[in-house]
Design an enzyme around this catalytic site. Sequence first.
Site, PDB file in Angstrom:
ATOM      1  N   ARG A 106       0.845  -1.194   0.000  1.00 39.93           N
ATOM      2  CA  ARG A 106       0.000   0.000   0.000  1.00 39.93           C
ATOM      3  C   ARG A 106       0.880   1.244   0.000  1.00 39.93           C
ATOM      4  O   ARG A 106       1.729   1.411   0.878  1.00 39.93           O
ATOM      5  CB  ARG A 106      -0.903   0.004   1.237  1.00 39.93           C
ATOM      6  CG  ARG A 106      -1.810   1.227   1.260  1.00 39.93           C
ATOM      7  CD  ARG A 106      -2.539   1.441   2.576  1.00 39.93           C
ATOM      8  NE  ARG A 106      -3.126   2.778   2.563  1.00 39.93           N
ATOM      9  CZ  ARG A 106      -3.405   3.494   3.619  1.00 39.93           C
ATOM     10  NH1 ARG A 106      -3.169   3.018   4.821  1.00 39.93           N
ATOM     11  NH2 ARG A 106      -3.915   4.706   3.496  1.00 39.93           N
ATOM     12  N   HIS A 126      -3.342  11.033   0.752  1.00 39.69           N
ATOM     13  CA  HIS A 126      -2.812  10.789   2.092  1.00 39.69           C
ATOM     14  C   HIS A 126      -2.268  12.100   2.639  1.00 39.69           C
ATOM     15  O   HIS A 126      -1.073  12.231   2.916  1.00 39.69           O
ATOM     16  CB  HIS A 126      -1.746   9.702   2.073  1.00 39.69           C
ATOM     17  CG  HIS A 126      -1.492   9.072   3.414  1.00 39.69           C
ATOM     18  ND1 HIS A 126      -1.585   7.723   3.636  1.00 39.69           N
ATOM     19  CD2 HIS A 126      -1.166   9.613   4.616  1.00 39.69           C
ATOM     20  CE1 HIS A 126      -1.309   7.453   4.905  1.00 39.69           C
ATOM     21  NE2 HIS A 126      -1.048   8.606   5.516  1.00 39.69           N
ATOM     22  N   GLU A 172      -7.703   8.291   6.283  1.00 41.86           N
ATOM     23  CA  GLU A 172      -7.965   8.908   7.586  1.00 41.86           C
ATOM     24  C   GLU A 172      -8.542  10.317   7.463  1.00 41.86           C
ATOM     25  O   GLU A 172      -7.927  11.303   7.871  1.00 41.86           O
ATOM     26  CB  GLU A 172      -6.697   8.927   8.439  1.00 41.86           C
ATOM     27  CG  GLU A 172      -6.175   7.523   8.753  1.00 41.86           C
ATOM     28  CD  GLU A 172      -4.985   7.522   9.705  1.00 41.86           C
ATOM     29  OE1 GLU A 172      -4.540   8.614  10.104  1.00 41.86           O
ATOM     30  OE2 GLU A 172      -4.521   6.433  10.069  1.00 41.86           O
ATOM     31  N   ASN A 219      -7.834   1.780   9.666  1.00 43.49           N
ATOM     32  CA  ASN A 219      -6.547   1.986  10.335  1.00 43.49           C
ATOM     33  C   ASN A 219      -6.786   2.004  11.844  1.00 43.49           C
ATOM     34  O   ASN A 219      -7.659   2.738  12.331  1.00 43.49           O
ATOM     35  CB  ASN A 219      -5.918   3.323   9.934  1.00 43.49           C
ATOM     36  CG  ASN A 219      -5.532   3.366   8.478  1.00 43.49           C
ATOM     37  OD1 ASN A 219      -5.641   2.364   7.761  1.00 43.49           O
ATOM     38  ND2 ASN A 219      -5.076   4.521   8.023  1.00 43.49           N
ATOM     39  N   TYR A 232      -4.687   1.643  15.852  1.00 45.79           N
ATOM     40  CA  TYR A 232      -3.434   1.550  16.596  1.00 45.79           C
ATOM     41  C   TYR A 232      -3.621   1.272  18.078  1.00 45.79           C
ATOM     42  O   TYR A 232      -2.828   0.547  18.673  1.00 45.79           O
ATOM     43  CB  TYR A 232      -2.633   2.854  16.440  1.00 45.79           C
ATOM     44  CG  TYR A 232      -2.100   3.062  15.048  1.00 45.79           C
ATOM     45  CD1 TYR A 232      -0.833   2.610  14.693  1.00 45.79           C
ATOM     46  CD2 TYR A 232      -2.867   3.704  14.072  1.00 45.79           C
ATOM     47  CE1 TYR A 232      -0.338   2.793  13.403  1.00 45.79           C
ATOM     48  CE2 TYR A 232      -2.379   3.878  12.786  1.00 45.79           C
ATOM     49  CZ  TYR A 232      -1.114   3.423  12.456  1.00 45.79           C
ATOM     50  OH  TYR A 232      -0.634   3.585  11.190  1.00 45.79           O
ATOM     51  N   GLU A 271      -3.816  -0.046   8.038  1.00 42.32           N
ATOM     52  CA  GLU A 271      -2.678   0.412   8.843  1.00 42.32           C
ATOM     53  C   GLU A 271      -2.799  -0.165  10.241  1.00 42.32           C
ATOM     54  O   GLU A 271      -3.893  -0.166  10.825  1.00 42.32           O
ATOM     55  CB  GLU A 271      -2.629   1.947   8.971  1.00 42.32           C
ATOM     56  CG  GLU A 271      -2.053   2.671   7.783  1.00 42.32           C
ATOM     57  CD  GLU A 271      -1.940   4.177   8.056  1.00 42.32           C
ATOM     58  OE1 GLU A 271      -1.717   4.558   9.227  1.00 42.32           O
ATOM     59  OE2 GLU A 271      -2.085   4.961   7.100  1.00 42.32           O
TER      60      GLU A 271
END
Length: 1893
Positions: free
Chosen positions: A1410, A1455, A1500, A1642, A1644, A1709
């Site tokens: 990606r 992005h 995002e 995404n 985290y 991500e």
Amino acid sequence: MKHIQGLFSLGLSAVLWFFSNAEQQEFMVLTGPLTTELVDDSGASASGDVFDCRSGLPLQSREYFQYLQSRGVNRFKVPLSWSHVLPTGDPNKPHEDTVTCYKTLVKQLTESGIKPLLVLHRSTVPERYRSRYGGWENPILVQMFEQYVGFAFDTYKDLVDTFITFSHLHELHHEELQNALQAHANIYKLYHQNFKGIRLSLGIRADDATSIYQLGSKNTVYMDFLSVHVPYNCKLQSLAKNLQALQTASGQLSILMYELILKDCDENENNPLISVLRVLQNKDLHIRGCDITHLFGNLDQEQIPKSVKNEDEKSSSSYQKVWEKFKTQSEAERDQFFNGSFPAGFQWSVSSESFKVEGGWSEHGKGETIWDRFSHKSHVFGNQTADLACDSYHKVDYDVYLLRGMQPPHYQFSISWARIFPNGRKESLVDKGALYYDNMINKLLQSGIEPTATLYHWDLPQALQEQGGWTNESIVEAFKEFSDFCFSRYGDRVKTWNTFGSPWVVSNFGYGTGEHPPSIKDPVMASYQVTHNILKSHAEAWHTYDDKYRKTQNGKVGIALYSEWTEPKNPSSSQDSMAAERYLNFMLGWFAHPIFVNGDYSAVLKAKIENKNTLCGKELARLPVFTEAEKQRIQGTADFFGLNHYSTRLISEVLGSCDPGLNNVGDFQVDVDPTWPNTSSDHIHTVPWGLRRLLNFIAVEYTSVTKVPIYITGNGMPTEYSGDVFDDTQRVDFLKAYINEAMKAVQLDVVNVQRFTVQSLMDGFEGPQGYSQRFGLHYVNFEDPDRPRAPKSSAYYYSRLIERNGFAEAPAKPATQIYGNEKESSRLPALPPSKVPSTSKVVWEKFSPQTKFERQLYHYGSFPGDFHWGVSSSAYQIEGGWNADGKGPSVWDTFTHKPSSIPNKDNGDVACDSYNKIDEDLYMLKALQIKNYRFSISWSRIFPNGYKSSLNQKGVDYYNKLIDGLVANNIQPMVTLYNWDLPQALQDINGWENPNMINIFSDYCDFCYATFGDRVKFWITFNEPHTIAWSGYGLGLIPPNIKHPGDAPYRVAHNLLKAHAKAYHTYDSKYRATQKGLVSISLNAEWVEPLDVTVPREVVAADRALQFQLGWFAHPIFKNGDYPDAMKWQVSNKSELQGSKDSRLPTFTDEDKTYIQGTADVFCINTYTTKIVRHASIRLSPASYQNDQDVSKEEADGAEDTAVKEQKAAAWGLRRLLNWIKEEYGDPEVYITENGVSTSTRVTTDDTDRIFFLKTYIDEALKAHNLDGVRLKGYVASPLMDSFEWLNGYSVGYGLHHVDFKHLSRPRTPKRSAHLYFDIMRNNGFPLLEEERIIYGHFQEGFVWSTATAAYQIEGAWRADGKGLSIWDKFAHTPLKISKDENGDIACDSYKKIDEDVNNLKMLKVNHYRFSISWPRILPDGTNTKINEAGLNYYHRLVDALLAANIKPQATLYHWDLPQALQDFGGWENETVVSRFRDYADVIFNSLGDKVQFWITINEPYNVAMIGHGYGTAAPGISFRPGTAPYIVAHNLLKAHAEAWHLYDEKYRAKQRGIVGITINSDWAEPRNPYKQEDVDAAIRVIQFQIGWFAHPVFNGDYSDVMKNRIQERSLAAGLPKSRLPEFTPEEIVRIKGTHDYFGFNHYTTVLAYNVDYNDLQHYDADRGAGTVTDRTWLDSGSFWLKVTPPGFRKILNFIKEEYGDPPIYITENGVSERGPMNLNDVHRIHYYENYINQALKAYLLDGVDIRGYAAWTLMDNLEWATGFDERFGLFYVNRSDPNLTRIPKKSVWRYATIVNCNGFVNPIQGPHECEVHEPEDGITGTTPPPPPVGELSVNFLGLDVPGPDAEVALNALFSLTIIGVVSVVLLVFGFVKAAKKAKRPKGEDISLEKQF
């Protein structure tokens, strides 16, 4: 009846006649077994549970047995309860009370002339054993059963001659059956010969006999007779034939008809008795005996089918009989208190109702109830609602805590129908609602509390009410369905069921008067129809249980009926008397008569309604009619009579009214006596004697027919919400009086009342009265969102009643020995003195080099089973009563009474008032189920002047009562003899500076040992002697406030050590042999960490600091009887430097040393914090203990603030301290006797910081025990409750319980930490959570494995080949925007390194890559007017290289790097950007679409909108419109995405066959306090405002209601004309919805959310209304916002599945960062990927989440936006000191490559797998040179961080160039050559990475 009895005797005579002509063996005329109910007058046991000796024998048992014997019965079944006789399964540990009870039962039978038939077991394994061992297939159980039988034979052989091993063998199948048969055979062989005269059999069903014999025909050899369950069908009459076949199959064994079951025998059939007698007379059959229970019970039914014809006459006489019995009582007789106890086994209970306490009115899909609708329409006092109520939906642990504190054996709660079936029907099942009750029931049982469930308590699902509610007959089936579900789901654990709670209230107030929902005012038809349907519903529920569940669940089903007691207003008026009786028929009898008498309404009720309608000439009431089938269905449908009773009424007859309504139809008027005490409710007056009379009436009128017990299922009173809400003496008096009347009914009137239930557990929502009336035993603060609960006086009172089983004083339990480590008189061995530094420095050598990851990594595991958990307190801090009952003043009394000594003039005069609140303190300890309670004895309370001669017996009595209470509740006292509160009289003789204190203290200790030592097994002489010596006599901070820092502390410590030793020897010589206790001393220490462990001087300094603090006392006691050499040497030298010939540190004689050494049985340590220590040369003057140490202390890095500045939390120090104790003091047994944290007084019950503290500190203790081998034996959390905190007074709180010091009652409320600590203790540590456990398995075939990057972060070439400027170019070149002024001008130079990057991708084994496309690289000005072909060519080359490597591209269009040219026109705030983005997408799709099949439109969008345009910390850096700009940007981002998607869908999809989506990022959010609805809601908002902001429009259409409503409400409240959130047009909603081919995600980390009120601020965070924190147990990363929390990943993936229609998910991500010196062995990243990817695997395999792909962030370390290159996420390290920016694989590369190559996780147990990828053994194979050594000095040179040697090269080169401009070319050349030579690296400096990392 005489005729019946005659037939009964005749039948038995015939049986006996047969016996006299049969074989010479006693014929068994068999009945039984005994049930928990009374016996009826026909001689058969009434229906009920089999009596199992859990309670005492019924009072009538002997009389009952004698009656049976008089009727010819000679045998009686006695089933033993295996699990009750042997609770642990060990025959050496029987339950003596149970064994004795069964012996008594057997003796009563034999003394009555009846022989017992002892049944050893029924069939299935008892649940108590099954949960541990499984079923009969486990040979261990077979062995246990054989041992149990041996125990039973041995115990009862002298009383019993006939045994049955298994009475219901037919209930077993397959392997269980075979093993049971084998067990029986073993028993027969083993015991039959050993116990002569014993006969043994098996119980089988006649129908199963043949198959059982075929299964194990050899087993017939091991039976002395057959014990058979025989069905007899009166219509078929095939009994003889069946028995003959049975006998033939068994080899002609004689037959005992163990149970004769009659079927289809009605009054039209021949008498079954005659047929059975004929069979018994059959000479060909060897009949050993016959069960006559059902035979004669059936006969009675045949002979008196009309026996209830006169029940109405009896009804009348029932009331008159009771009234006549009591009406002549004088007031004195009536109110005389009966000071006794209830029978053993009496059941105490407390109750609640779902809609009153649960809250969570719409949580997890719960349906609306009629009470929700009612309260939302403002029908409740103060417009209050039950939406939150007590928040019990989230507070199961809180509620169970209260129950543990009171210790009722039972808890009655109701189940919310709408929470389980939102629309009332099964198809709407919400499993989360059902799980709530599962959780509650499980928690109750874990705490030893039996659940009682009410199926319906008024809260009908509104959906059913819409169909007519209880007036619609279809509700009968709906309720049956609901009850069936509840029985099936919970019946394995719930053994008592109420179908309805107070159904009269539903009928009358809900459908008659309309005072309650559904607010229907129809007293003519609706209320009667409702009752009719409720009765049928109840019956169906009862039969459902009876038919489907009773046999396996063995529970009881009843109904809880509401009734007042009634008496004639004029006692001499017969009309009033009859009216009082009618009132009871219209209230209690309306429901009770059909159920408990004859299945129909009473004749009184029916006649009265009929007569009234006739008299008035109109229908005032329409009473529905039951069919005969319905009557039979309803009659007898209760296993107990539940009674809700509160008050009494005076009734008078009033004739003439023809208006509808119960009173008018019944011709009665209701009044009360004005002298009766009021409550806050007009409906309830305190009339306790009415309860006794009502119970007598019920016994005569109803339970005399059915013989079921009475359960009082509700009794209590409301108080107003005003005044002293805790000291509810009115409720105490109410309960005392009512419970006493219930006892009179039981003990004096022999009414079979078996249970008393107090309403209610806590204050709640009381219907129309809302929260204005309080019924609770616990106060609930409804103004606090946390809804804290605190016990009232009534809770403590009721707890005492339960403990005593009534009103008589219960005898004290004998002392128990809880500690398994009894200590003999041998002392600890002497150890050599410590060196300088001590050998214990190995602790620093072991732990100081730990990485943060290693230090933080949480350890899951458990302590040993005998680990001692405790809580603590100390006398002065909690007792109060400072001068009560003769107590003398202490030094703390003197000190605190001086002005300005303590903030706010606080003192301990009252403190927590524990001197007067032993019950309250025991309540908390019981609720915690604590093993140990550490408290101190107040010396001056026992000896007011410190000497034994001043003994104060009342002080002694206080401690005796406390200790007795502890021991009675199996809590081991851990007693501290001295906790700083010296009697002032002793301080007057210089206190601890006076050597005479040694003997005085010994006398005090001697008295305590002698007085309390029979129960106290753990003694602590002194608490923190270091604090006494230094703070009391050196600093003078605490009493006695002496400031002599140079010498007094040493003298005091000297005396304390001697006093301790003498106290130890006193116990050792006088008491240890008999008391077998432990004696120790509690020392305190903070852990100290050397500033630099590699510097010897710093290690010596840290060692010295520990020796001065801990070693000061520990070294003499645990090592050699003397002070540590480090301390002696240091003080001696300091003293000499100060001009003193002698050391200020006193010396011990050899005799002293011998006396002191070894005077502790265990090592007790108090600890709170950690410090960093460095060597320092401290001034010589003034002389001071502190200065003597020559050290300086500072806070540990990362330590968390607490309310006490000096006690920052740094949990990791605890593990190291425990290791130090192990190494330094000979590996002693260690007890942590104090550990806790302070919080501000602003923190009351929601103490998050204490939660974190306990989780981290206890885990460090667990590490020390499990990983390091420290012999840690116990942990004491400190303290039990907030208290007087010494110099801080009441300004801080340390407790697990909050104490309100402003309230006279000092109410105690559990904090959230109390519940956590309970869980830790219950789990005995931190067992690995299932959610944390690694699973093994694989993702689906074709799973997309990828890694991700972004253009600006890696490409560089910021102005190359025609690229335009992006907003990040401008942002990065703006000062102070990027850390260290970094930028992406070069970044990783990937624009020039396609081949290198692709090679690294190949190393990772990924099948996708990606990357993002730089918009300004393709369209420099953002528009398609000019396409930069060079830029496009770069991406073509990249894609081609990927495809050549068999790696498929995943391209992100945007992005974050918007062309600056577009930003100059407003960027994403300008709606024209939507079409610009569409044009840009068109160019890319057209150019690359034939090669790229995976497209991401925008990455995002949350960060673009919020970080870039709200906070302004990312490009374009806009922060001045936080209330509008983010929403506008998000709006346009969504529209731009939709346009790009539609473009592809309409123009390119058919040809290119790709997929397009948007990648949305989101954290998972958990509530900071999961018990708090407010935090739960905040967590939901956090998620909806992040992921939902963009996902909801794309997947569901439009923004979520949460966002729209919140932002609109806040905007309008601020005076704005409309919402700040833009609105989509209907066309835009349609355009955006569905623009996805997958869900790009995404993720985290996880956050903990809590509610925050921003008042009128208008911005995103204020709209969200939530703050976030992180749990300290979560691992850190290189990013402050990223904590490692893998389980949140699985949860948010499931959220996406549920919320957005189960879309295919590509994780685009996921990764973790690091900071600081580079280490290629990135274990933290390996840990992260393993755990996060495994959570994704769980979501896929276990939860069915459609996960299609995973991309690791990121391929290589790169420019992490505003943090520059500080944070590194890469799998590959980028060596920025090398101009080539070489990429070096970290260890995580190989682990990720393995996961990718294995497509998941291979179980390591299976050995190495071919899919595993290993790092090449020869290191890095020449692709890139190594990086510089770890930690090499870097220099900032011209804005670049470069290593020192490289900087030297560059500097010299620059210098040379300067010379060129000044001197000749020759000199220039010379200088250049010289610089080049200087730049050469020395040999050996080129160190390989393998060595460095």
